[in-house]
Motif scaffolding. Sequence first.
Motif, PDB file in Angstrom:
ATOM      1  N   ARG A   1       7.902   5.675  -4.674  1.00  0.00           N
ATOM      2  CA  ARG A   1       6.084   6.227  -5.303  1.00  0.00           C
ATOM      3  C   ARG A   1       5.161   5.680  -4.582  1.00  0.00           C
ATOM      4  O   ARG A   1       5.275   4.532  -3.602  1.00  0.00           O
ATOM      5  CB  ARG A   1       5.899   4.846  -6.761  1.00  0.00           C
ATOM      6  CG  ARG A   1       6.753   4.972  -7.969  1.00  0.00           C
ATOM      7  CD  ARG A   1       6.672   4.145  -8.767  1.00  0.00           C
ATOM      8  NE  ARG A   1       7.201   2.633  -8.278  1.00  0.00           N
ATOM      9  CZ  ARG A   1       7.303   1.669  -9.247  1.00  0.00           C
ATOM     10  NH1 ARG A   1       7.709   1.797 -10.629  1.00  0.00           N
ATOM     11  NH2 ARG A   1       7.265   0.213  -9.136  1.00  0.00           N
ATOM     12  N   LEU A   2       4.126   6.575  -3.771  1.00  0.00           N
ATOM     13  CA  LEU A   2       3.452   6.173  -3.222  1.00  0.00           C
ATOM     14  C   LEU A   2       1.715   6.584  -3.944  1.00  0.00           C
ATOM     15  O   LEU A   2       1.712   7.869  -4.925  1.00  0.00           O
ATOM     16  CB  LEU A   2       3.483   7.647  -2.115  1.00  0.00           C
ATOM     17  CG  LEU A   2       2.099   7.721  -0.922  1.00  0.00           C
ATOM     18  CD1 LEU A   2       2.309   6.717   0.517  1.00  0.00           C
ATOM     19  CD2 LEU A   2       2.511   9.200  -0.989  1.00  0.00           C
ATOM     20  N   THR A   3       0.788   5.474  -3.515  1.00  0.00           N
ATOM     21  CA  THR A   3      -0.389   6.077  -4.000  1.00  0.00           C
ATOM     22  C   THR A   3      -0.925   6.139  -2.440  1.00  0.00           C
ATOM     23  O   THR A   3      -1.150   4.950  -1.798  1.00  0.00           O
ATOM     24  CB  THR A   3      -0.700   4.776  -5.163  1.00  0.00           C
ATOM     25  OG1 THR A   3       0.013   4.804  -6.120  1.00  0.00           O
ATOM     26  CG2 THR A   3      -2.270   5.190  -5.438  1.00  0.00           C
TER      27      THR A   3
ATOM     28  N   ASP B   1       3.268  -2.279   1.202  1.00  0.00           N
ATOM     29  CA  ASP B   1       4.871  -1.749   1.792  1.00  0.00           C
ATOM     30  C   ASP B   1       6.179  -1.919   1.192  1.00  0.00           C
ATOM     31  O   ASP B   1       5.899  -2.978   0.887  1.00  0.00           O
ATOM     32  CB  ASP B   1       5.171  -1.402   3.076  1.00  0.00           C
ATOM     33  CG  ASP B   1       5.527  -0.145   3.289  1.00  0.00           C
ATOM     34  OD1 ASP B   1       6.721   0.743   2.721  1.00  0.00           O
ATOM     35  OD2 ASP B   1       6.416   0.120   4.955  1.00  0.00           O
TER      36      ASP B   1
ATOM     37  N   TYR C   1      -1.282  10.266  -6.174  1.00  0.00           N
ATOM     38  CA  TYR C   1      -0.356   9.843  -6.100  1.00  0.00           C
ATOM     39  C   TYR C   1       1.261  11.133  -5.834  1.00  0.00           C
ATOM     40  O   TYR C   1       1.067  12.187  -6.395  1.00  0.00           O
ATOM     41  CB  TYR C   1      -0.397   8.755  -7.466  1.00  0.00           C
ATOM     42  CG  TYR C   1       0.049   9.420  -8.709  1.00  0.00           C
ATOM     43  CD1 TYR C   1       0.945  10.372  -9.479  1.00  0.00           C
ATOM     44  CD2 TYR C   1      -1.869   9.781  -9.155  1.00  0.00           C
ATOM     45  CE1 TYR C   1       0.703  10.966 -10.685  1.00  0.00           C
ATOM     46  CE2 TYR C   1      -1.965  10.785 -10.319  1.00  0.00           C
ATOM     47  CZ  TYR C   1      -1.043  11.601 -10.679  1.00  0.00           C
ATOM     48  OH  TYR C   1      -1.415  12.022 -12.160  1.00  0.00           O
TER      49      TYR C   1
ATOM     50  N   GLU D   1      -2.233   2.374   1.585  1.00  0.00           N
ATOM     51  CA  GLU D   1      -1.569   3.753   1.004  1.00  0.00           C
ATOM     52  C   GLU D   1      -0.822   2.069  -0.147  1.00  0.00           C
ATOM     53  O   GLU D   1      -0.431   0.642   0.411  1.00  0.00           O
ATOM     54  CB  GLU D   1      -0.710   3.496   2.146  1.00  0.00           C
ATOM     55  CG  GLU D   1      -1.074   4.922   2.885  1.00  0.00           C
ATOM     56  CD  GLU D   1       0.090   5.380   3.818  1.00  0.00           C
ATOM     57  OE1 GLU D   1       0.758   4.754   3.891  1.00  0.00           O
ATOM     58  OE2 GLU D   1      -0.482   5.654   5.250  1.00  0.00           O
ATOM     59  N   HIS D   2       0.166   2.445  -0.429  1.00  0.00           N
ATOM     60  CA  HIS D   2       0.850   1.878  -1.335  1.00  0.00           C
ATOM     61  C   HIS D   2       2.210   2.604  -1.982  1.00  0.00           C
ATOM     62  O   HIS D   2       2.412   3.527  -2.032  1.00  0.00           O
ATOM     63  CB  HIS D   2       0.323   1.424  -2.756  1.00  0.00           C
ATOM     64  CG  HIS D   2       1.365  -0.107  -3.429  1.00  0.00           C
ATOM     65  ND1 HIS D   2       0.504  -0.886  -4.157  1.00  0.00           N
ATOM     66  CD2 HIS D   2       2.500  -0.119  -4.335  1.00  0.00           C
ATOM     67  CE1 HIS D   2       1.675  -1.678  -4.493  1.00  0.00           C
ATOM     68  NE2 HIS D   2       2.417  -0.779  -4.161  1.00  0.00           N
ATOM     69  N   HIS D   3       3.408   1.336  -1.003  1.00  0.00           N
ATOM     70  CA  HIS D   3       4.326   2.062  -1.402  1.00  0.00           C
ATOM     71  C   HIS D   3       5.248   1.664  -1.970  1.00  0.00           C
ATOM     72  O   HIS D   3       5.310   0.269  -1.858  1.00  0.00           O
ATOM     73  CB  HIS D   3       5.437   2.690   0.391  1.00  0.00           C
ATOM     74  CG  HIS D   3       4.451   3.531   1.373  1.00  0.00           C
ATOM     75  ND1 HIS D   3       5.213   2.930   2.394  1.00  0.00           N
ATOM     76  CD2 HIS D   3       3.781   3.958   1.348  1.00  0.00           C
ATOM     77  CE1 HIS D   3       4.573   3.721   2.965  1.00  0.00           C
ATOM     78  NE2 HIS D   3       3.147   4.561   2.477  1.00  0.00           N
TER      79      HIS D   3
END
Length: 138
Positions: free
Chosen positions: A107-109, A39, A87, A124-126
């Motif tokens: 940005r969200l993946t 995050d 994404y 999740e990667h923010h």
Amino acid sequence: MADDEAEIRRLVEQWADAIRSADLPGVLADHTEDIVMFDVPPPHQGARGLDAYRATWPPFFDWLATGARFDIESLDITAGDDVAFAYALLRCGTPEELAARPETRLRLTLGLRREAGRWRIAHEHHSFADTTAVAPDA
């Protein structure tokens, strides 16, 4: 695969709706027990496991209650038989932040896997771009 992509799109949109509604059970609904999330705020090593993921949301809900936005602007999905990724770009910020920096996007993946016949978010990667970085001369 089009059906899988549509199912994942609904899942992500429902997740975002749950976030905007501060609906914690809804936010958690489609995540794996071993979720890993990287995050924007700490911890920098990420939140690992559903309990750690759960604990990250109340402060974000408090921030959203100040009038902040969390709106999906674009969402792209690629789905295989058992794994998928998505994404997205989101408008995420307070009205003042968005007015001062209208180009900024969260940005969200997402990494998903099929478990017991349904898609679940396993990663999740923010992130925000580092606006202080200077691009090298081309």
